[in-house]
Design an enzyme around this catalytic site. Structure first.
Site, PDB file in Angstrom:
ATOM      1  N   ASP A   1     -48.790 -74.453 -70.138  1.00 34.97           N
ATOM      2  CA  ASP A   1     -49.616 -73.860 -71.191  1.00 34.97           C
ATOM      3  C   ASP A   1     -51.101 -74.118 -70.973  1.00 34.97           C
ATOM      4  O   ASP A   1     -51.942 -73.267 -71.269  1.00 34.97           O
ATOM      5  CB  ASP A   1     -49.192 -74.419 -72.555  1.00 34.97           C
ATOM      6  CG  ASP A   1     -47.862 -73.835 -73.030  1.00 34.97           C
ATOM      7  OD1 ASP A   1     -47.531 -72.715 -72.602  1.00 34.97           O
ATOM      8  OD2 ASP A   1     -47.162 -74.505 -73.813  1.00 34.97           O
TER       9      ASP A   1
ATOM     10  N   ASN B   1     -56.483 -70.687 -78.708  1.00 38.14           N
ATOM     11  CA  ASN B   1     -55.544 -71.411 -79.573  1.00 38.14           C
ATOM     12  C   ASN B   1     -56.206 -71.925 -80.841  1.00 38.14           C
ATOM     13  O   ASN B   1     -55.828 -71.570 -81.943  1.00 38.14           O
ATOM     14  CB  ASN B   1     -54.938 -72.593 -78.815  1.00 38.14           C
ATOM     15  CG  ASN B   1     -53.525 -72.342 -78.363  1.00 38.14           C
ATOM     16  OD1 ASN B   1     -53.013 -71.241 -78.480  1.00 38.14           O
ATOM     17  ND2 ASN B   1     -52.891 -73.361 -77.837  1.00 38.14           N
TER      18      ASN B   1
ATOM     19  N   SER C   1     -48.462 -79.560 -85.326  1.00 38.71           N
ATOM     20  CA  SER C   1     -48.188 -81.000 -85.293  1.00 38.71           C
ATOM     21  C   SER C   1     -48.781 -81.737 -86.488  1.00 38.71           C
ATOM     22  O   SER C   1     -48.403 -82.874 -86.771  1.00 38.71           O
ATOM     23  CB  SER C   1     -48.717 -81.611 -83.987  1.00 38.71           C
ATOM     24  OG  SER C   1     -50.130 -81.660 -83.985  1.00 38.71           O
TER      25      SER C   1
END
Length: 298
Positions: A73, A145, A191
């Site tokens: 990634d 992201n 997360s």
């Protein structure tokens, strides 16, 4: 068709995979470009490389029609960041641990090649966000992201104040704040308790990092929003990083303005997998072992 090849040379067996891919390109008379970093390790690639197809990084992104990223990634994010500058589509082949952003695993290389050769793919556009620091001179911060404001090396929390479209939202103390795209919702944001957002949704997510209040929760905003975040700290500097790769330091207090970028990221999408299938396989989302083991005999 001209294919650009970018690879993380630190990954185990990456040279063998790249060599196998180049061999297929040659057999099908498809031109390719390699980055200098790959050419410098040509002795490790067990196939002859045409020197005419070795270019510097900028030329690779300019000349290629599709960019193939071999790695995980992180490699995909770095490749995509460069590719979007030239409005070129990217396809990722996973040689990493998770590979959530990539299109396929290395075991599917033959299928991916056939899809590219036969142009059996679509181009999917993903939203990108950009940030401007209003207090200090700084290049435009681009994030595929997420854009993260955090306390840096300071052991204590920092103070964050948020405005949306000129309206005051709230002030809170925390370790930081994640501004995420739908693509990035399954990265750092998830997360810290942020929501999973379908990449086709046109929204921006704000997810506080360890806030010192039970009432400060993640919030989802329209992508048309102009988000202003003021951060203050007793420490000498604050950190802002984009995609966990490009880091900036600012003395407090600092103010950053975040908005949706006018230019989107283009990803090559084949029929190998779907978004929800990736969620189940890579993140085990919604997997209930009571049902996955159904029918097994003791």
């Amino acid at each position: 068709m001209k294919i650009g090849i970018v690879a993380n040379i630190t990954k185990e067996s990456v040279m063998e995979v790249v060599a196998a891919f180049i061999k297929k390109l040659k057999q099908n008379n498809i031109d390719y470009f390699l980055t200098n970093s790959l050419h410098e390790t040509k002795d490790k690639i067990k196939i002859a490389i045409d020197d005419d197809f070795v270019v510097d990084d900028n030329e690779l992104y300019q000349l290629s029609e599709i960019i193939i990223s071999f790695g995980g990634d992180g490699t995909m994010l770095a490749t995509a960041f460069n590719a979007h500058k030239y409005d070129k589509p990217v396809l990722g082949i996973n040689l990493g641990k998770l590979g959530f952003l990539v299109e396929a695993d290395v075991s599917q290389l033959d299928v991916v090649f056939d899809a590219i050769k036969n142009k059996n793919y679509t181009i999917e556009e993903r939203m990108i966000i950009e940030g401007d620091c209003t207090d200090y001179k700084c290049e435009k911060m681009i994030a595929i992201n997420d854009l993260v404001i955090d306390k840096g090396g300071w052991p204590k929390m920092i103070e964050l104040t948020v405005w949306v479209d000129g309206e005051y939202v709230t002030t809170f103390t925390a370790d930081g704040l994640i501004v995420a795209t739908p693509t990035g919702s399954t990265g750092y944001s998830i997360s810290v308790g942020g929501p999973i957002v379908n990449p086709q949704a046109d929204v921006i997510t704000l997810s506080p990092i360890s806030p010192h209040s039970l009432t400060v929760r993640p919030i989802v905003l329209p992508s048309s929003s102009e988000i202003v975040i003021k951060a203050d700290s007793l420490h000498k500097d604050l950190k802002v990083n984009c995609d966990g790769q490009r880091s900036y330091s600012f003395p407090p207090p600092m103010e950053i303005k975040v908005r949706k970028s006018e230019k989107s990221l283009k990803l090559v999408h084949t029929s190998l997998t779907t978004y929800f299938e990736t969620l189940r396989k890579k993140l085990l989302w919604g997997i209930d072992t009571r049902y996955s083991n159904k029918g097994n005999k003791k």
